[in-house]
Design an enzyme around this catalytic site. Structure first.
Site, PDB file in Angstrom:
ATOM      1  N   ARG A 246      17.921   8.813  -4.819  1.00 15.94           N
ATOM      2  CA  ARG A 246      19.377   8.777  -5.099  1.00 15.94           C
ATOM      3  C   ARG A 246      20.031   7.552  -4.021  1.00 15.94           C
ATOM      4  O   ARG A 246      19.483   7.323  -3.141  1.00 15.94           O
ATOM      5  CB  ARG A 246      19.904  10.029  -4.787  1.00 15.94           C
ATOM      6  CG  ARG A 246      19.543  11.432  -5.671  1.00 15.94           C
ATOM      7  CD  ARG A 246      20.600  10.966  -7.212  1.00 15.94           C
ATOM      8  NE  ARG A 246      20.459  12.032  -7.946  1.00 15.94           N
ATOM      9  CZ  ARG A 246      19.505  12.130  -9.002  1.00 15.94           C
ATOM     10  NH1 ARG A 246      18.562  10.895  -9.223  1.00 15.94           N
ATOM     11  NH2 ARG A 246      19.594  13.091  -9.852  1.00 15.94           N
ATOM     12  N   GLU A 275      27.614   4.752  -8.716  1.00 14.84           N
ATOM     13  CA  GLU A 275      27.140   4.402  -9.967  1.00 14.84           C
ATOM     14  C   GLU A 275      28.087   4.583 -11.173  1.00 14.84           C
ATOM     15  O   GLU A 275      28.839   5.542 -11.318  1.00 14.84           O
ATOM     16  CB  GLU A 275      25.760   5.072 -10.440  1.00 14.84           C
ATOM     17  CG  GLU A 275      24.741   4.866  -9.309  1.00 14.84           C
ATOM     18  CD  GLU A 275      23.456   5.950  -9.800  1.00 14.84           C
ATOM     19  OE1 GLU A 275      23.413   6.526 -10.654  1.00 14.84           O
ATOM     20  OE2 GLU A 275      22.369   5.750  -8.934  1.00 14.84           O
ATOM     21  N   HIS A 294      19.973   2.893 -12.775  1.00 17.91           N
ATOM     22  CA  HIS A 294      19.570   4.310 -12.865  1.00 17.91           C
ATOM     23  C   HIS A 294      18.585   4.625 -14.231  1.00 17.91           C
ATOM     24  O   HIS A 294      19.163   5.398 -15.024  1.00 17.91           O
ATOM     25  CB  HIS A 294      20.756   5.171 -12.609  1.00 17.91           C
ATOM     26  CG  HIS A 294      20.114   6.547 -12.317  1.00 17.91           C
ATOM     27  ND1 HIS A 294      20.929   7.324 -11.432  1.00 17.91           N
ATOM     28  CD2 HIS A 294      19.039   7.280 -12.397  1.00 17.91           C
ATOM     29  CE1 HIS A 294      20.289   8.415 -11.022  1.00 17.91           C
ATOM     30  NE2 HIS A 294      19.397   8.502 -11.888  1.00 17.91           N
TER      31      HIS A 294
HETATM   32  P1  NDP Z   1      10.203  17.166  -5.834  1.00 15.27           P
HETATM   33  O1  NDP Z   1      11.141  18.179  -5.347  1.00 15.27           O
HETATM   34  O2  NDP Z   1       8.794  17.307  -6.351  1.00 15.27           O
HETATM   35  O3  NDP Z   1      10.063  16.133  -4.648  1.00 15.27           O
HETATM   36  C1  NDP Z   1      10.924  15.997  -3.620  1.00 15.27           C
HETATM   37  C2  NDP Z   1      10.545  15.643  -2.407  1.00 15.27           C
HETATM   38  O4  NDP Z   1      11.543  15.210  -1.480  1.00 15.27           O
HETATM   39  C3  NDP Z   1       9.497  16.432  -1.909  1.00 15.27           C
HETATM   40  O5  NDP Z   1       8.178  16.122  -1.588  1.00 15.27           O
HETATM   41  C4  NDP Z   1      10.296  16.971  -0.307  1.00 15.27           C
HETATM   42  O6  NDP Z   1       9.373  17.034   0.486  1.00 15.27           O
HETATM   43  C5  NDP Z   1      10.878  15.747  -0.447  1.00 15.27           C
HETATM   44  N1  NDP Z   1      11.922  15.866   0.838  1.00 15.27           N
HETATM   45  C6  NDP Z   1      12.698  16.773   0.854  1.00 15.27           C
HETATM   46  N2  NDP Z   1      13.309  16.765   2.201  1.00 15.27           N
HETATM   47  C7  NDP Z   1      12.988  15.602   2.697  1.00 15.27           C
HETATM   48  C8  NDP Z   1      12.974  14.989   3.970  1.00 15.27           C
HETATM   49  N3  NDP Z   1      13.944  15.282   5.003  1.00 15.27           N
HETATM   50  N4  NDP Z   1      12.251  14.083   4.184  1.00 15.27           N
HETATM   51  C9  NDP Z   1      11.337  13.406   3.308  1.00 15.27           C
HETATM   52  N5  NDP Z   1      11.026  13.968   2.213  1.00 15.27           N
HETATM   53  C10 NDP Z   1      11.929  14.954   1.758  1.00 15.27           C
HETATM   54  O7  NDP Z   1      11.075  16.213  -6.805  1.00 15.27           O
HETATM   55  P2  NDP Z   1      10.699  15.166  -7.929  1.00 15.27           P
HETATM   56  O8  NDP Z   1       9.565  14.339  -7.254  1.00 15.27           O
HETATM   57  O9  NDP Z   1      10.786  15.659  -9.237  1.00 15.27           O
HETATM   58  O10 NDP Z   1      12.125  14.296  -8.007  1.00 15.27           O
HETATM   59  C11 NDP Z   1      12.515  13.768  -6.748  1.00 15.27           C
HETATM   60  C12 NDP Z   1      13.815  13.062  -6.834  1.00 15.27           C
HETATM   61  O11 NDP Z   1      13.678  11.830  -7.542  1.00 15.27           O
HETATM   62  C13 NDP Z   1      14.846  13.775  -7.692  1.00 15.27           C
HETATM   63  O12 NDP Z   1      15.329  14.912  -6.736  1.00 15.27           O
HETATM   64  C14 NDP Z   1      15.926  12.820  -8.367  1.00 15.27           C
HETATM   65  O13 NDP Z   1      16.847  12.493  -7.179  1.00 15.27           O
HETATM   66  C15 NDP Z   1      15.068  11.477  -8.145  1.00 15.27           C
HETATM   67  N6  NDP Z   1      14.857  11.184  -9.520  1.00 15.27           N
HETATM   68  C16 NDP Z   1      15.303   9.852  -9.892  1.00 15.27           C
HETATM   69  C17 NDP Z   1      14.970   9.535 -11.289  1.00 15.27           C
HETATM   70  C18 NDP Z   1      15.614   8.001 -11.582  1.00 15.27           C
HETATM   71  O14 NDP Z   1      15.950   7.924 -12.550  1.00 15.27           O
HETATM   72  N7  NDP Z   1      15.509   7.090 -10.608  1.00 15.27           N
HETATM   73  C19 NDP Z   1      14.487  10.245 -12.241  1.00 15.27           C
HETATM   74  C20 NDP Z   1      13.914  11.411 -11.718  1.00 15.27           C
HETATM   75  C21 NDP Z   1      14.163  11.890 -10.458  1.00 15.27           C
HETATM   76  P3  NDP Z   1       8.825  18.568   1.192  1.00 15.27           P
HETATM   77  O15 NDP Z   1       8.515  19.428  -0.051  1.00 15.27           O
HETATM   78  O16 NDP Z   1       8.079  18.254   2.282  1.00 15.27           O
HETATM   79  O17 NDP Z   1      10.229  18.909   1.569  1.00 15.27           O
HETATM   80  C1  DGY Z   2      17.017  12.845 -12.598  1.00 14.30           C
HETATM   81  O1  DGY Z   2      16.530  13.674 -13.465  1.00 14.30           O
HETATM   82  O2  DGY Z   2      17.333  13.443 -11.559  1.00 14.30           O
HETATM   83  C2  DGY Z   2      17.300  11.300 -12.611  1.00 14.30           C
HETATM   84  O3  DGY Z   2      17.963  10.859 -12.026  1.00 14.30           O
HETATM   85  C3  DGY Z   2      17.388  11.133 -14.265  1.00 14.30           C
HETATM   86  O4  DGY Z   2      16.618  11.462 -15.100  1.00 14.30           O
END
Ligand code: NDP
Ligand code: DGY
Length: 329
Positions: A246, A275, A294
């Protein structure tokens, strides 16, 4: 939508892929669906109007669902289904207080987002947008030994901030490029990191030792503004910064300073604040900054599956049954 039972009111904040609409119209729930029938975001006033008395809301990441929206909805609201895995646009504490369930779309977009992240990393590190531009504008005069050189993954150290579903899928795709060390940081060490020889390290270590830093964590109060002046000052001057999580994880003013002063080599961003990023934003004047609108999950099939999942989550919430992907509040 017919059959017996209470009439359920649903508000959908945008046109969504037909896969989801088909599921809603085939469902045996007495449902009155109203929709902001546009590809553009619903204006706030229309959202506040449309949600009045609704039992269910299907929303997008661009819709801020806060106390005002929940108040406007009133006591009927049972479920919020978001067409995204990220849920930082939802006021979770307020939602929880009101006993409203939340559906989201994890897993189904992991591959598409990881793929886009790798594409953005390569495009940024190997300066593809600059190269394409030079071909078009006549800047390509000859093959030159140091012209448009960038940085390669082979033998490099990659640092992933947030080795969750997407972070792990990014790591799996990057390792075959010959990455030597894979570092990751987060709140907790991940057993699945062993599959990519991932080393759990403090954030400072990741920042100072990585040639490529990829941000794939969720946006939380802790991660907001995490990539700031002090963060960029610890990076190698040859390092490349990529963010597909984000925009608010990054302090964009500090990123601009780091990029324009040569403190870091380049940045690739799929997410920004706000955005869309205004077309006169300073970051867009930099050759070493690649900005995408995005599009991490933007494949036809992924968006179709997300839409279907969001519809099923909505129906589960309306019917008081299991939701295929319910967020634990
Ligand atoms: P997950 O919940 O699987 O992963 C999120 C990760 O963030 C976890 O590994 C968690 O680690 C980590 N995290 C949380 N707090 C912290 C911190 N303080 N420091 C470092 N790491 C931290 O979610 P997803 O992988 O499915 O998605 C991740 C994000 O990607 C979404 O929340 C969204 O914002 C973004 N996204 C963007 C997209 C795009 O179009 N660009 C598409 C889809 C998603 P821990 O478990 O150790 O807390
Ligand atoms: C999400 O799902 O959070 C992405 O940012 C868009 O797919």
């Amino acid at each position: 939508m017919q059959s017996a039972g209470k009439l359920m009111k649903v508000f959908i904040t945008r046109r969504i892929p037909q896969e989801g609409m088909k599921i809603l119209s085939a469902a045996g729930v007495r449902c009155e669906v109203s929709q902001w029938d546009s590809d553009e975001p619903v204006p706030r006033a229309e959202l506040l109007k449309g949600i009045q008395g609704a039992h269910g809301l299907l929303c997008l990441l661009s819709d801020k669902v806060d106390a005002e929206v929940l108040e406007a909805a009133g006591p009927n609201l049972k479920v919020i289904s978001t067409l995204s895995v990220g849920f930082d646009h939802l006021a979770i504490d307020e939602i929880k207080k009101r006993g409203i369930r939340v559906g989201y779309t994890p897993d189904v977009l992991t591959d598409a987002t990881a793929e886009l992240t790798v594409a953005l990393l390569l495009a940024t590190a190997r300066r593809l947008p600059e190269g394409v531009e030079e071909v078009k504008n006549g800047g390509w005069s000859s093959w030159k030994p140091l012209w448009l050189c960038g940085y390669g993954l082979s033998g490099s150290t990659v640092g992933i901030i947030g080795l969750g579903r997407i972070g792990m899928a990014i790591a799996q795709r990057l390792m075959p490029f010959g990455v030597k060390r894979l570092l990751y940081s987060g709140r907790t060490a991940k057993p699945h990191a062993a599959e990519v020889n991932g080393e759990f390290v403090p954030l400072d270590t990741l920042v100072s030792e990585s040639d490529f830093i990829v941000v794939s964590c969720s946006l939380t109060p802790e991660t907001q503004g995490m990539c700031d002046k002090s963060f960029f000052s610890k990076m190698k001057p040859t390092a490349v910064f990529i963010n597909t999580s984000r925009g608010a994880v990054v302090n964009q003013e500090h990123l601009y300073e780091a990029l324009s002063s040569g403190q870091i080599a380049a940045a690739g961003l799929d997410v920004t604040t706000p955005e869309p990023l205004p077309t006169n934003h300073r970051l867009l004047t930099l050759k070493n900054c690649v900005v995408l609108p995005h599009i991490g999950s933007a494949t036809y099939s992924t968006r179709g599956v997300m839409s279907a999942l969001a519809a099923r989550n909505l129906l589960g919430g309306l019917q008081g049954t299991d939701m295929p992907s319910e967020l634990t509040l």
